[in-house]
Structure formats: structure tokens, C-alpha cells
Scaffold this active site. Structure first.
Site, mmCIF file in Angstrom:
data_model
loop_
_atom_site.group_PDB
_atom_site.id
_atom_site.type_symbol
_atom_site.label_atom_id
_atom_site.label_comp_id
_atom_site.label_asym_id
_atom_site.label_seq_id
_atom_site.Cartn_x
_atom_site.Cartn_y
_atom_site.Cartn_z
ATOM 1 N N LEU A 1 0.672 -1.616 -0.054
ATOM 2 C CA LEU A 1 -0.021 -0.036 0.121
ATOM 3 C C LEU A 1 0.616 1.032 0.317
ATOM 4 O O LEU A 1 1.621 1.431 1.191
ATOM 5 C CB LEU A 1 -0.882 -0.113 1.443
ATOM 6 N N HIS B 1 6.435 3.004 11.595
ATOM 7 C CA HIS B 1 7.159 4.416 11.222
ATOM 8 C C HIS B 1 6.256 5.243 10.599
ATOM 9 O O HIS B 1 4.797 5.492 10.218
ATOM 10 C CB HIS B 1 7.268 3.942 9.180
#
Length: 341
Positions: free
Chosen positions: A130, A234
Site C-alpha cells: 500500500l 513508521h
């Protein structure tokens, strides 16, 4: 598509290679399933085309890749579904468990988080790859790209496993340095984290994983910086994690063996958008003025399309804007699958 066409998600096509390469270059370090290598991406496209063309009654080696066509002919993002992981080679994660050290004689009782090398997630369906261009992160494009996969899975459940997982990108800095890799993986390899990720992106994850220590690892022996990123994502991956949490995905203690990012999971039929989706019939007429945002998808396999539209809630009739109907390739009388956001 014309300039006025609606944005839609569709299966990747042979002519999308250059656009996919541009996306991969913008994704940065840590995006192992989308390496910026033309031959690797070409293979992923070919594998996706074969997967859509295959007759399938149980999940196997298929990997379905999709792109977001922004409506003006440009590719703004991509995503993929791997039908079943670990069928060709071991699928490794660390499971974060507990080891208890106790001595009544010394009045000692310690609960120690411990990493166990695991293949527990083998056979699961994996949401992967993604990525949405930064300049396209508006107009619910991220929602459309991420959640379109669930309407595809709802339409073709026989192609997917009962458990669905997503491995989230772990923490790394602007220079591509991973604290978890520096604290653990580097001790067993003489290469940089980015180089290890590159090897993984080429499809060699098991080769590196098999060189990692097989014995349990006490996390207290890792540097504090490495301990602090266990199961953390992240910053650029945080929105994707929130989307999945809204869909009832949960972290169950499994992390990536390279960057320590979490794997989240959910039963296929418990996923919110799968459970709430239903079929509707396209009808002629103007869209409702008081409609609510919905995902709308046709239910063609290789011609799958998914877009956003304002629809009246709780009805089996879908009055679509012309631009959306054109993007989906449907006309009045067609059956579509809809899901409220």
C-alpha cells in the site's frame, strides 16, 4: 479516462510498469514489497495478471495488485493482496512473548519480554504494497485505495484465507537507519539495513531469516533504542495502521524480523468493510443530496473497479453519478457491492 472521470481502483495493467516504478522510488527505505527494481516490478505485474486470470477455489500462490487511477489517467498509488503467505518458503516473524524467571529463595520474580522466531502466520492472506503519492493524499484517496481490497475480498471470499494480516512498516530515520536492525540484525550480517531490505525485496527474505538466531532473545539485552521501537510503525505508516484498526485489525504480538514493525490481523469475515458490504442495484436518477460516502465496486474479477460515491444509506438501490458509473463500467440494472465508510 477523461479529465472529469472519477478516481477508481483497478487491477494493475501491463502498461503501468513505469508508473509503478515511480511509486516504488518514492516509497523509500523499508518498503520491502515494492522495491524500485524494474525487473522485479515487471514480475509482480505478470504474477498479478496470472492471478486474476486463474480459476481459484482456495487461496494459493495468487497475488492481486491494484492501482489508484486518479481520474486523469495518472497512477497515484498502489496496493496488493497476497492470497496465502509461506507456501513456497517459511514466513518468519518474531512473536513477542514472556519468559518468567523466579526464585522464591532469593525473592526474585522477573517477567522478561522475549522474541521467539515464529512461522505462526503461515497460510494467512496478506495485505501489502500500500502506497499513495504524497500529492494525492486528499479527497479520501487513501481510504479508497486501502479499503477497496475489502470489497474485492467480500466479492471473492473463496480466493482468500480465513485470517488476514498486514505487516506494517517499522521505524527508520530519514537516512534509512532502523534502530531494531542496528540492535539485533546487524550483529549477524555485515550489511546495512537498506541493503538487507533490498535483498528482501528481491524475494529472498527466508534466506536472510534463516541466518537469524533461532533461540529466544531477551529484549532486555537489546539497546534501549531498539527496545523502544518494538511493535511501532513508521510515521508515514501510521495513517494506514489507523485505517486497519478501524477495520477491526489488532496487534497480536507478532513483529517483523528486520525493522520490528507490527503485524496486525483479523478474521476475514470480521473485517468491518467485509461484514458491512452488501449488493445493490444501479438505478437511473440523480444521486441523493443527503447521501453519505460509500465505497462502490463492480463484481467483475479481472475488470474489477472500486470508487467513492454519495449514496442514500440502508437501501438496495444505488443512484450513481455519471462519472462514477463510467469509472465502474456499470449501467442501470447492474449489480454492485457497496459499503458505507
Amino acid at each position: 479516462m477523461s479529465a472529469a472521470a472519477a478516481a477508481c481502483v483497478r487491477p494493475i495493467a501491463p502498461g503501468d510498469l513505469d508508473a509503478l516504478l515511480d511509486l516504488a522510488r518514492g516509497a523509500g527505505t523499508g518498503f520491502t514489497s515494492l522495491p524500485p527494481v524494474r525487473d522485479v516490478l515487471q514480475h509482480k505485474i505478470e504474477r498479478s495478471l496470472a492471478s486474476f486470470a486463474a480459476a481459484v477455489d482456495a487461496p494459493g500462490h495468487e497475488r492481486y495488485m491494484f492501482v489508484l487511477d486518479s481520474g486523469d489517467g495518472t497512477i497515484a498509488g498502489c496496493c496488493a493482496i497476497e492470497a496465502a503467505c509461506g507456501l513456497d518458503e517459511p514466513f518468519y516473524n518474531y512473536h513477542v512473548g514472556l519468559t518468567v524467571q523466579a526464585s522464591p529463595a532469593l525473592n526474585v520474580y522477573k517477567r522478561l519480554p522475549t522474541l521467539y522466531l515464529s512461522n505462526d502466520l503461515t497460510g494467512s492472506t496478506v495485505l501489502c504494497s500500500l502506497y499513495l503519492r504524497r500529492d494525492a493524499r486528499h479527497s479520501r484517496h487513501g481510504t479508497l485505495l486501502s479499503k477497496s481490497r475489502f470489497l474485492f475480498m467480500a466479492a471473492f471470499p473463496q480466493r482468500f484465507a480465513d485470517k488476514v494480516i498486514a505487516e506494517m512498516r517499522g521505524v527508520s530515520d530519514a537516512a534509512g537507519r532502523s534502530p531494531f536492525w542496528e540492535g539485533l540484525g546487524r550483529h549477524f550480517f555485515s550489511i546495512e539495513y537498506g541493503d538487507a531490505e533490498h535483498v528482501v525485496g528481491q524475494g529472498n527474505k527466508a534466506v536472510i531469516a534463516e541466518l537469524m538466531p533461532k533461540h529466544p532473545i531477551y529484549t532486555v539485552l537489546l539497546p534501549p533504542e531498539a527496545q523502544g521501537v518494538l511493535g511501532q510503525v513508521h510515521p508515514e505508516t501510521a495513517p494506514a495502521l489507523r485505517f486497519l484498526e478501524q477495520e477491526r485489525f489488532r496487534y497480536q504480538g507478532y513483529i517483523d524480523i528486520f525493522d520490528g514493525g507490527p503485524a496486525v490481523e483479523a478474521p476475514l469475515q470480521a473485517i468491518r468493510s467485509v461484514r458491512r458490504s452488501h449488493q445493490a442495484t444501479v438505478v437511473a436518477g440523480a444521486p441523493p443530496h443527503d447521501g453519505l460516502p460509500h465505497l462502490v465496486a463492480n463484481e467483475r474479477l479481472d475488470g474489477f473497479r472500486c470508487a467513492l460515491a454519495e449514496l442514500a444509506p440502508g437501501t438496495d438501490a444505488a443512484a450513481l453519478p455519471e462519472t462514477v458509473a463510467a469509472a465502474l463500467g456499470v449501467a442501470p440494472g447492474a449489480r454492485v457491492r457497496v459499503c458505507p465508510l
